[in-house]
Design a protein around this motif. Structure first.
Motif, short mmCIF file in Angstrom:
data_model
loop_
_atom_site.label_atom_id
_atom_site.label_comp_id
_atom_site.label_asym_id
_atom_site.label_seq_id
_atom_site.Cartn_x
_atom_site.Cartn_y
_atom_site.Cartn_z
N LYS A 197 37.92 38.87 24.62
CA LYS A 197 38.75 37.71 24.91
C LYS A 197 38.61 37.38 26.40
N PRO A 198 38.92 36.17 26.81
CA PRO A 198 38.83 35.78 28.22
C PRO A 198 39.99 36.38 29.02
N PHE A 199 39.87 37.65 29.38
CA PHE A 199 40.97 38.40 29.99
C PHE A 199 41.44 37.78 31.31
N TRP A 200 40.57 37.05 31.98
CA TRP A 200 40.94 36.48 33.28
C TRP A 200 42.05 35.44 33.16
N ARG A 201 42.19 34.87 31.97
CA ARG A 201 43.25 33.87 31.79
C ARG A 201 44.64 34.48 31.89
N SER A 202 44.75 35.77 31.53
CA SER A 202 46.06 36.43 31.63
C SER A 202 46.49 36.56 33.08
N LEU A 203 45.56 36.39 34.00
CA LEU A 203 45.86 36.42 35.44
C LEU A 203 45.99 35.01 36.01
N ASP A 204 46.07 34.02 35.11
CA ASP A 204 46.13 32.61 35.51
C ASP A 204 44.90 32.20 36.31
N LEU A 205 43.73 32.74 35.91
CA LEU A 205 42.46 32.40 36.55
C LEU A 205 41.57 31.69 35.52
N ASN A 206 40.77 30.75 36.00
CA ASN A 206 39.95 29.97 35.07
C ASN A 206 38.51 30.45 34.94
N LEU A 265 36.16 30.35 37.23
CA LEU A 265 35.26 29.70 38.16
C LEU A 265 35.40 30.34 39.54
N SER A 266 34.28 30.65 40.18
CA SER A 266 34.37 31.26 41.51
C SER A 266 33.09 31.03 42.30
N GLU A 267 33.22 31.15 43.60
CA GLU A 267 32.09 31.29 44.51
C GLU A 267 32.22 32.68 45.11
N CYS A 268 31.13 33.47 45.07
CA CYS A 268 31.22 34.89 45.38
C CYS A 268 30.57 35.22 46.72
N GLU A 269 30.96 36.36 47.27
CA GLU A 269 30.39 36.84 48.52
C GLU A 269 29.52 38.08 48.31
N GLY A 270 29.41 38.59 47.10
CA GLY A 270 28.56 39.74 46.82
C GLY A 270 27.16 39.30 46.44
N VAL A 271 26.55 40.02 45.51
CA VAL A 271 25.22 39.64 45.02
C VAL A 271 25.32 38.39 44.15
N LEU A 272 26.39 38.31 43.38
CA LEU A 272 26.59 37.12 42.56
C LEU A 272 26.92 35.93 43.47
N ASP A 277 31.07 43.23 41.18
CA ASP A 277 31.34 41.93 41.80
C ASP A 277 32.37 41.16 40.98
N VAL A 278 32.21 41.19 39.65
CA VAL A 278 33.16 40.48 38.77
C VAL A 278 34.54 41.12 38.87
N ALA A 279 34.58 42.45 38.93
CA ALA A 279 35.86 43.15 38.98
C ALA A 279 36.62 42.84 40.26
N ARG A 280 35.91 42.65 41.35
CA ARG A 280 36.60 42.30 42.60
C ARG A 280 37.31 40.96 42.48
N LEU A 281 36.82 40.12 41.59
CA LEU A 281 37.43 38.81 41.39
C LEU A 281 38.54 38.83 40.35
N TYR A 282 38.28 39.55 39.24
CA TYR A 282 39.14 39.41 38.07
C TYR A 282 39.79 40.70 37.58
N GLY A 283 39.56 41.81 38.28
CA GLY A 283 40.22 43.04 37.89
C GLY A 283 39.34 44.01 37.11
#
Length: 225
Positions: free
Chosen positions: A86-95, A97-104, A142-148
């Motif tokens: 499931k889109p777990f990031w939505r439970s954090l009120d996140l959509n 979409l991001s611009e990242c500072e890591g490799v991504l 990298d994803v975890a730093r953004l969304y947990g």
């Protein structure tokens, strides 16, 4: 999608058959494969990405058209996708979409529960420097730093090294200043019996461009018999 469509064509699809030379002539075209085999046809439709296209020797195609095709460039990039129940990031009120500072370079929700990410050209070398066994974990970090921490629990993930795949040599179209004018008005046009299609022959790549130019080219081929 492309592989699923290809199964319907059966043996009419040749895999890993690199084209070395194309001779375009009204009434009869010839395609020479690596290894020396030659195929003949009434017309040639090229859906090659612009990188591999530059390694093909053409005769019977105008210098202006070749110059236009060869001026195009693709971004040396990679794509990473992680699929979750499931889109777990939505439970954090996140959509998603991001611009990242890591490799991504960025992330976006590709579909329900699927998070995609781009590794842009300026970070591609860092990706290649990662030992293959740790790539997924480091990208998920990298994803975890953004969304947990739930980012570490996809049921599958997929990494495609578009930039160094010999059959693609790049990702989406990369326009540098001056390229649009240099590619010019021949971009995406046809000159029977030689046709071009694919995402590079659209505005800026992507699947939408591949579908649109493929349909347009098919109509032109049918119209000219």
């Amino acid at each position: 999608m492309a592989l699923r469509m290809a199964t319907e064509l059966g043996r009419r699809i040749r895999l890993e058959a690199a084209v070395e030379e194309v001779a375009v002539r009204p009434g009869g075209c010839r395609v020479r494969l690596a290894g020396g085999e030659s195929l003949t046809a009434d017309a040639v439709v090229s859906a090659l990405p612009v990188g591999p296209l530059r390694s093909v020797a053409f005769t019977g195609v105008s210098e202006a058209r070749l110059a236009s095709l060869h001026r195009q460039r693709q971004a040396v990039a990679a794509k990473f996708a992680a699929a979750y129940d499931k889109p777990f990031w939505r439970s954090l009120d996140l959509n998603g979409l991001s611009e990242c500072e890591g490799v991504l370079g960025s992330t976006w929700p590709q579909s329900e529960g699927i998070l995609s990410a781009l590794i842009p050209p300026e970070r591609y070398g860092v990706l290649l420097g990662m030992p293959a066994p740790v790539r997924d974990h480091e990208l998920l970090s990298d994803v975890a730093r953004l969304y947990g921490a739930q980012a570490f629990q996809p049921f599958t993930s997929y990494l495609r090294l578009w930039g160094t795949d010999p059959w693609t040599q790049g990702y989406v179209t990369q326009w540098n200043p001056g390229d649009v004018m240099a590619v010019g008005p021949l971009h995406g046009t046809q000159k029977p019996p030689f046709y071009v299609c694919g995402s590079d022959q659209w505005v800026a790549g992507y699947m939408e461009g591949a579908v649109r130019t493929g349909r347009d080219t098919a109509r032109e081929v049918l119209r000219h018999g």
